[in-house]
Motif scaffolding. Structure first.
Motif, PDB file in Angstrom:
ATOM      1  N   ALA A 120     -23.926  37.320 -15.986  1.00 23.44           N
ATOM      2  CA  ALA A 120     -22.598  37.934 -16.088  1.00 23.44           C
ATOM      3  C   ALA A 120     -21.601  37.067 -15.324  1.00 23.44           C
ATOM      4  CB  ALA A 120     -22.623  39.343 -15.511  1.00 23.44           C
ATOM      5  N   PRO A 121     -20.507  36.622 -15.960  1.00 25.47           N
ATOM      6  CA  PRO A 121     -19.579  35.695 -15.302  1.00 25.47           C
ATOM      7  C   PRO A 121     -18.712  36.390 -14.253  1.00 25.47           C
ATOM      8  CG  PRO A 121     -18.727  36.318 -17.444  1.00 25.47           C
ATOM      9  CD  PRO A 121     -20.079  36.965 -17.329  1.00 25.47           C
ATOM     10  N   PRO A 122     -18.389  35.701 -13.159  1.00 24.50           N
ATOM     11  CA  PRO A 122     -17.476  36.287 -12.169  1.00 24.50           C
ATOM     12  C   PRO A 122     -16.043  36.282 -12.698  1.00 24.50           C
ATOM     13  CG  PRO A 122     -18.025  34.036 -11.567  1.00 24.50           C
ATOM     14  CD  PRO A 122     -18.860  34.364 -12.772  1.00 24.50           C
ATOM     15  N   ALA A 123     -15.213  37.105 -12.104  1.00 25.92           N
ATOM     16  CA  ALA A 123     -13.818  37.189 -12.548  1.00 25.92           C
ATOM     17  C   ALA A 123     -12.989  36.084 -11.896  1.00 25.92           C
ATOM     18  CB  ALA A 123     -13.237  38.553 -12.193  1.00 25.92           C
ATOM     19  N   ALA A 124     -12.170  35.430 -12.708  1.00 21.90           N
ATOM     20  CA  ALA A 124     -11.209  34.461 -12.180  1.00 21.90           C
ATOM     21  C   ALA A 124      -9.885  35.165 -11.887  1.00 21.90           C
ATOM     22  CB  ALA A 124     -10.991  33.325 -13.184  1.00 21.90           C
ATOM     23  N   GLU A 125      -9.595  36.177 -12.673  1.00 21.06           N
ATOM     24  CA  GLU A 125      -8.405  37.016 -12.473  1.00 21.06           C
ATOM     25  C   GLU A 125      -8.746  38.437 -12.906  1.00 21.06           C
ATOM     26  OE1 GLU A 125      -4.696  35.822 -14.169  1.00 21.06           O
ATOM     27  OE2 GLU A 125      -4.947  33.731 -13.576  1.00 21.06           O
ATOM     28  N   GLY A 126      -8.143  39.409 -12.231  1.00 20.67           N
ATOM     29  CA  GLY A 126      -8.365  40.799 -12.618  1.00 20.67           C
ATOM     30  C   GLY A 126      -9.746  41.291 -12.247  1.00 20.67           C
ATOM     31  N   GLN A 127     -10.311  42.097 -13.084  1.00 19.69           N
ATOM     32  CA  GLN A 127     -11.570  42.793 -12.811  1.00 19.69           C
ATOM     33  C   GLN A 127     -12.741  42.088 -13.475  1.00 19.69           C
ATOM     34  OE1 GLN A 127     -11.167  47.033 -13.471  1.00 19.69           O
ATOM     35  NE2 GLN A 127     -13.330  47.210 -14.013  1.00 19.69           N
ATOM     36  N   SER A 128     -13.898  42.100 -12.814  1.00 19.44           N
ATOM     37  CA  SER A 128     -15.101  41.532 -13.427  1.00 19.44           C
ATOM     38  C   SER A 128     -15.765  42.587 -14.299  1.00 19.44           C
ATOM     39  CB  SER A 128     -16.069  41.054 -12.350  1.00 19.44           C
ATOM     40  OG  SER A 128     -16.661  42.155 -11.696  1.00 19.44           O
ATOM     41  N   LEU A 129     -16.774  42.165 -15.030  1.00 17.75           N
ATOM     42  CA  LEU A 129     -17.480  43.083 -15.925  1.00 17.75           C
ATOM     43  C   LEU A 129     -18.265  44.144 -15.146  1.00 17.75           C
ATOM     44  CD1 LEU A 129     -17.583  43.205 -19.011  1.00 17.75           C
ATOM     45  CD2 LEU A 129     -19.782  42.024 -18.914  1.00 17.75           C
ATOM     46  N   LYS A 130     -18.582  43.852 -13.869  1.00 18.51           N
ATOM     47  CA  LYS A 130     -19.354  44.803 -13.060  1.00 18.51           C
ATOM     48  C   LYS A 130     -18.598  46.123 -12.868  1.00 18.51           C
ATOM     49  CE  LYS A 130     -22.093  41.457 -10.456  1.00 18.51           C
ATOM     50  NZ  LYS A 130     -22.387  40.886  -9.122  1.00 18.51           N
ATOM     51  N   GLY A 131     -17.274  46.016 -12.780  1.00 13.94           N
ATOM     52  CA  GLY A 131     -16.488  47.229 -12.566  1.00 13.94           C
ATOM     53  C   GLY A 131     -15.884  47.781 -13.837  1.00 13.94           C
ATOM     54  N   ALA A 132     -16.238  47.184 -14.976  1.00 16.56           N
ATOM     55  CA  ALA A 132     -15.631  47.598 -16.250  1.00 16.56           C
ATOM     56  C   ALA A 132     -16.295  48.861 -16.787  1.00 16.56           C
ATOM     57  CB  ALA A 132     -15.742  46.474 -17.268  1.00 16.56           C
ATOM     58  N   ASP A 133     -15.512  49.673 -17.447  1.00 15.11           N
ATOM     59  CA  ASP A 133     -16.023  50.873 -18.099  1.00 15.11           C
ATOM     60  C   ASP A 133     -16.369  50.560 -19.544  1.00 15.11           C
ATOM     61  OD1 ASP A 133     -15.675  52.421 -15.799  1.00 15.11           O
ATOM     62  OD2 ASP A 133     -13.571  52.812 -16.292  1.00 15.11           O
ATOM     63  N   LYS A 134     -16.799  51.588 -20.259  1.00 15.45           N
ATOM     64  CA  LYS A 134     -17.124  51.432 -21.673  1.00 15.45           C
ATOM     65  C   LYS A 134     -15.879  51.013 -22.455  1.00 15.45           C
ATOM     66  CE  LYS A 134     -19.121  54.027 -25.518  1.00 15.45           C
ATOM     67  NZ  LYS A 134     -19.621  55.341 -25.957  1.00 15.45           N
ATOM     68  N   ASN A 135     -16.082  50.107 -23.432  1.00 15.20           N
ATOM     69  CA  ASN A 135     -15.012  49.580 -24.283  1.00 15.20           C
ATOM     70  C   ASN A 135     -13.972  48.782 -23.503  1.00 15.20           C
ATOM     71  OD1 ASN A 135     -16.303  50.750 -26.405  1.00 15.20           O
ATOM     72  ND2 ASN A 135     -14.726  52.238 -26.894  1.00 15.20           N
ATOM     73  N   GLU A 136     -14.425  48.174 -22.394  1.00 15.63           N
ATOM     74  CA  GLU A 136     -13.580  47.239 -21.642  1.00 15.63           C
ATOM     75  C   GLU A 136     -14.221  45.858 -21.703  1.00 15.63           C
ATOM     76  OE1 GLU A 136     -11.258  50.059 -18.416  1.00 15.63           O
ATOM     77  OE2 GLU A 136     -13.003  48.899 -17.744  1.00 15.63           O
ATOM     78  N   THR A 137     -13.390  44.835 -21.668  1.00 18.41           N
ATOM     79  CA  THR A 137     -13.883  43.470 -21.837  1.00 18.41           C
ATOM     80  C   THR A 137     -13.164  42.507 -20.902  1.00 18.41           C
ATOM     81  OG1 THR A 137     -14.224  41.690 -23.457  1.00 18.41           O
ATOM     82  CG2 THR A 137     -12.221  42.994 -23.682  1.00 18.41           C
ATOM     83  N   VAL A 138     -13.807  41.372 -20.642  1.00 18.35           N
ATOM     84  CA  VAL A 138     -13.169  40.271 -19.910  1.00 18.35           C
ATOM     85  C   VAL A 138     -13.190  39.051 -20.816  1.00 18.35           C
ATOM     86  CG1 VAL A 138     -13.709  41.133 -17.603  1.00 18.35           C
ATOM     87  CG2 VAL A 138     -15.362  39.687 -18.767  1.00 18.35           C
TER      88      VAL A 138
END
Length: 362
Positions: A120-138
């Protein structure tokens, strides 16, 4: 070195011209190398940045990630044979993304990963996928140049799912398209639970990989490098560019060897006189070698500065990547090629007969 510098100072224009030719050749080598590296990254950075040793695929997939499809039974067998922390499954799908309210569509790749997995890639800006809810994307950072911003609502054309963009990642592209990462839960919901994962990323040594491949039926274990080569067009694209770079090195060696060979022939009489008064062949050979090394090093320094300057002027959409290891590797190769190209001149200096050369001069 004293004799080499005095001669170069005496015939400035001659050495400036050959130095200019070497600058142009080395600049071209560095530029094409940066272009090859940039295209490789643009084509497969999402796989290159994976912290995995092997990729497990369906045996019938012809080693293509997008053709593979692993069953639940195979995943259970893989989990039984390895530790959960050493494997993580992922899904892959080429798709088209459209911002809500916009007519433009963006070709992209959808990657489904475990948000807590090691790929899973780290976030460069904003939120990473670890904190994302359903139907959210990076999405990849390059999408910002196309007008994407955090908070956008995106429609995935294949399934019609609307995703919310919550962050940006860095160096995540596949087959020259930006990658959108979603969680495996979102992936399942998008396909109504009917779409299984394509592959499994694995951390293991070669012995463990062979053992797993033997015990799990219907799977094939390939290295990360083989996974890169299986991306459509990757091997052909890189092969063509590497062939160009190889020919440029050959041309550089040929130009340099011809130039110094001609100069050496013109100085046979002078070398004969120097030998007659006691100069050793080794000393005269080192003089030629010093000139080659001096010209090559100066040319490399100028061409490196020129290449980095030009790279700053290139548009962001042009895939170009020039880093220190690449520059160092090209510089060492260029120095090696230059020394090899000068060997014929060194041989000519060594075989000069003082008496014959002086007699020819008289």
């Amino acid at each position: 070195m004293f004799l080499a510098l005095r001669e170069m100072k005496h015939a400035k224009m001659r050495y400036v011209l050959i130095g200019l030719i070497m600058v142009l050749i080395s600049f071209l080598v560095l530029f094409v190398s940066g272009l090859a590296k940039g295209l490789a990254s643009d084509n497969a950075s999402s796989i290159q940045t994976m912290t995995a040793d092997y990729v497990v695929l369906d045996k019938q997939s012809d080693q293509r990630l997008n053709r593979s499809e692993l069953t639940n039974e195979q995943l259970k067998e893989l989990l039984r044979l390895t530790h959960k922390k050493q494997m993580t499954e992922f899904g892959l799908q080429m798709t088209t993304i459209q911002k809500n309210g916009a007519s433009k569509k963006t070709d992209s790749t959808l990657f489904a990963v475990d948000p807590k997995g090691f790929i899973a890639p780290p976030a460069a800006e904003g939120q990473s996928l670890k904190g994302a809810d359903k139907n959210e994307t990076v999405g990849d950072l390059s999408l910002k140049e196309e007008g994407f911003v955090i908070g956008d609502r995106l429609k995935e054309e294949t399934t019609g799912t609307v995703l919310k963009l919550v962050g940006f990642t860095k160096n995540q592209s596949f087959s020259h398209s930006p990658v959108f990462h979603v969680s495996l839960k979102t992936w399942e919901a998008m396909h109504d639970g009917k779409q299984s994962v394509n592959a499994v990323a694995l951390k293991a040594d070669s012995e463990k990989a062979k053992q797993i491949e033997k015990q799990v039926s219907g799977v094939e274990m390939i290295s990360k490098n083989d996974a890169l080569k299986s991306i459509p067009g990757f091997k052909e694209e890189q092969g063509s560019l590497l062939m160009m770079i190889a020919f440029l090195f050959v041309i550089a060696a040929f130009v340099l060897s011809v130039f110094f060979y001609v100069i050496t022939l013109q100085k046979v009489n002078q070398f004969g006189v120097l030998k007659a008064i006691g100069a050793q062949s080794g000393y005269l050979s080192r003089t030629v070698l010093y000139q080659v090394l001096f010209l090559t090093i100066v040319s490399l320094v100028v061409s490196i500065l020129l290449t980095f300057t030009v790279s700053q002027l290139l548009p962001a959409s042009m895939p170009f990547l020039l880093n220190v290891p690449l520059v160092a590797g090209c510089s060492v190769l260029f120095l090696t090629v230059s020394v090899i190209g000068s060997l014929i001149s060194l041989y000519q200096v060594i075989k000069i007969d003082a008496i014959e050369a002086i007699g020819r001069a008289s």
